[in-house]
Enzyme design. Structure first.
Site, PDB file in Angstrom:
ATOM      1  N   ASP A 213      -1.733  88.717 -20.590  1.00 31.29           N
ATOM      2  CA  ASP A 213      -0.646  88.394 -19.678  1.00 31.29           C
ATOM      3  C   ASP A 213       0.651  88.329 -20.486  1.00 31.29           C
ATOM      4  O   ASP A 213       0.628  88.277 -21.720  1.00 31.29           O
ATOM      5  CB  ASP A 213      -0.968  87.041 -19.029  1.00 31.29           C
ATOM      6  CG  ASP A 213       0.191  86.465 -18.242  1.00 31.29           C
ATOM      7  OD1 ASP A 213       0.784  87.203 -17.439  1.00 31.29           O
ATOM      8  OD2 ASP A 213       0.501  85.278 -18.444  1.00 31.29           O
TER       9      ASP A 213
ATOM     10  N   GLY B 170       2.568  90.072 -14.025  1.00 30.47           N
ATOM     11  CA  GLY B 170       3.105  90.031 -12.675  1.00 30.47           C
ATOM     12  C   GLY B 170       4.447  90.737 -12.584  1.00 30.47           C
ATOM     13  O   GLY B 170       4.943  91.029 -11.499  1.00 30.47           O
TER      14      GLY B 170
ATOM     15  N   LYS C 202      -5.237  91.543 -11.043  1.00 27.95           N
ATOM     16  CA  LYS C 202      -5.362  91.933 -12.445  1.00 27.95           C
ATOM     17  C   LYS C 202      -6.804  92.268 -12.814  1.00 27.95           C
ATOM     18  O   LYS C 202      -7.063  93.217 -13.556  1.00 27.95           O
ATOM     19  CB  LYS C 202      -4.834  90.815 -13.349  1.00 27.95           C
ATOM     20  CG  LYS C 202      -3.331  90.620 -13.294  1.00 27.95           C
ATOM     21  CD  LYS C 202      -2.880  89.581 -14.311  1.00 27.95           C
ATOM     22  CE  LYS C 202      -1.376  89.366 -14.249  1.00 27.95           C
ATOM     23  NZ  LYS C 202      -0.895  88.401 -15.278  1.00 27.95           N
TER      24      LYS C 202
ATOM     25  N   ASN D 197      -2.664  83.803 -11.366  1.00 29.55           N
ATOM     26  CA  ASN D 197      -2.717  85.257 -11.178  1.00 29.55           C
ATOM     27  C   ASN D 197      -3.463  85.946 -12.318  1.00 29.55           C
ATOM     28  O   ASN D 197      -3.691  87.158 -12.262  1.00 29.55           O
ATOM     29  CB  ASN D 197      -1.312  85.850 -11.008  1.00 29.55           C
ATOM     30  CG  ASN D 197      -0.435  85.668 -12.220  1.00 29.55           C
ATOM     31  OD1 ASN D 197      -0.601  84.722 -13.005  1.00 29.55           O
ATOM     32  ND2 ASN D 197       0.531  86.555 -12.398  1.00 29.55           N
TER      33      ASN D 197
ATOM     34  N   ASP E  40      -2.575  82.332 -18.589  1.00 28.70           N
ATOM     35  CA  ASP E  40      -2.226  80.911 -18.452  1.00 28.70           C
ATOM     36  C   ASP E  40      -2.156  80.425 -17.018  1.00 28.70           C
ATOM     37  O   ASP E  40      -2.036  79.226 -16.786  1.00 28.70           O
ATOM     38  CB  ASP E  40      -0.872  80.646 -19.110  1.00 28.70           C
ATOM     39  CG  ASP E  40       0.285  81.227 -18.294  1.00 28.70           C
ATOM     40  OD1 ASP E  40       0.264  82.444 -18.011  1.00 28.70           O
ATOM     41  OD2 ASP E  40       1.207  80.475 -17.924  1.00 28.70           O
TER      42      ASP E  40
END
Length: 288
Positions: A8, A43, A213, A239, A236
């Site tokens: 991420d 994102g 994801k 999402n 973290d």
């Protein structure tokens, strides 16, 4: 054996200054030298993610807007999953009835119906992450970034929702009023074919049900001839959960939401303590 590493960005690869640390850059470079496929799962839009990665000298595939778009390391789109226009209309109507602010990500860029509000949202995010910085300095930086085409103004999102040339990748909702966010989340539950997550305490992220994801990462590694069991993922927030729960080597950041930590037992240090780099070196048995 790890053959793929997925990370991420916000709250994970990026520190509070929205930068990729030297140790994180070195660890990613080392992993790639070992023949490991590295992919960023974020994102953010491709353009936002690519800009930061390019500045740090990192070239790799990107799973963007929570899995709504996959691009190879050359920036070529290999897969998309957009929200249906009629569903987007339904989402917009629900959010407008509640009176909560939202923006949309599309294949033609990011849009807002309130340009000034959009600037204020980003200023608040940066100020929260960096309380010691002068707010006027932050605003100046954000305005300069916006002037470069970070976001576009439109009078009515309905124009985009009705135009088949637009792929609606994500609708993102912002509010510091958590009761209002909860109200929006409850209202959205009645709408089919969407997935609602969050990447921070003050937002909701709405995607097509297939734009997650974990789903995108599964497709990515399959195309590379790699299994999910051979894949490591770091994140973290909520999402990130779909990919963290799919891979053989999931890692929660030290700064992750407590619920994420409860689900994912393997933790690294925070994003301000080179958590990604340390996790990579530990997984590859390299002392640092």
């Amino acid at each position: 054996m790890i053959r793929c590493i997925a990370s991420d960005m916000d709250g994970t690869l990026l520190n509070s200054n929205q930068e990729i640390s030297q140790l994180n850059r070195e660890a990613i470079s080392y992993a790639k030298q070992q023949g490991i496929e590295v992919v960023i799962a974020t994102g953010r839009s491709y353009e936002e993610a690519h800009y930061i990665l390019e500045e740090s000298g990192i070239k790799c595939p990107i799973i963007a807007v929570n899995g709504a778009e996959i691009r190879n390391e050359h920036g070529e789109i290999t897969q998309t999953a957009g929200i249906d226009g009629e569903v987007a209309h339904e989402i917009g109507k629900a959010l407008n009835q509640i009176g909560i602010y939202f923006e949309i990500y599309t294949n033609k860029g990011k849009f807002t119906e309130d340009y000034e509000r959009s600037i204020s949202v980003i200023v608040d995010i940066y100020k929260t992450a960096n309380p010691e910085k002068d707010i006027n300095e932050i605003r100046s930086t954000v305005e300069e970034h916006f002037a470069g085409g970070f976001i576009q103004s439109i009078q009515d999102y309905g124009v985009i929702f009705s135009d088949p040339e637009y792929i609606i990748y994500k609708i993102i909702v912002f509010s510091k009023d958590h009761e209002l966010l909860e109200k929006a989340s409850e209202s959205l539950k009645r709408i089919e074919k969407i997935k609602v997550t969050s990447s921070a305490q003050d937002n909701l992220e709405i995607n097509d049900i297939h734009a997650q994801k974990g789903i995108a990462l599964e497709a990515f590694v399959k195309e590379k001839g790699i299994t999910l069991e051979e894949t490591m993922a770091m994140g973290d927030n909520f999402n990130d959960l779909s990919m963290l729960q799919k891979v053989g080597h999931p890692v929660a950041m030290g700064n992750a939401e407590q619920e994420i930590k409860n689900i994912i037992p393997n933790h690294t240090t925070s994003n301000d303590e080179d958590g990604v780099g340390r996790a990579i070196y530990q997984a590859l048995n390299v002392l640092k």
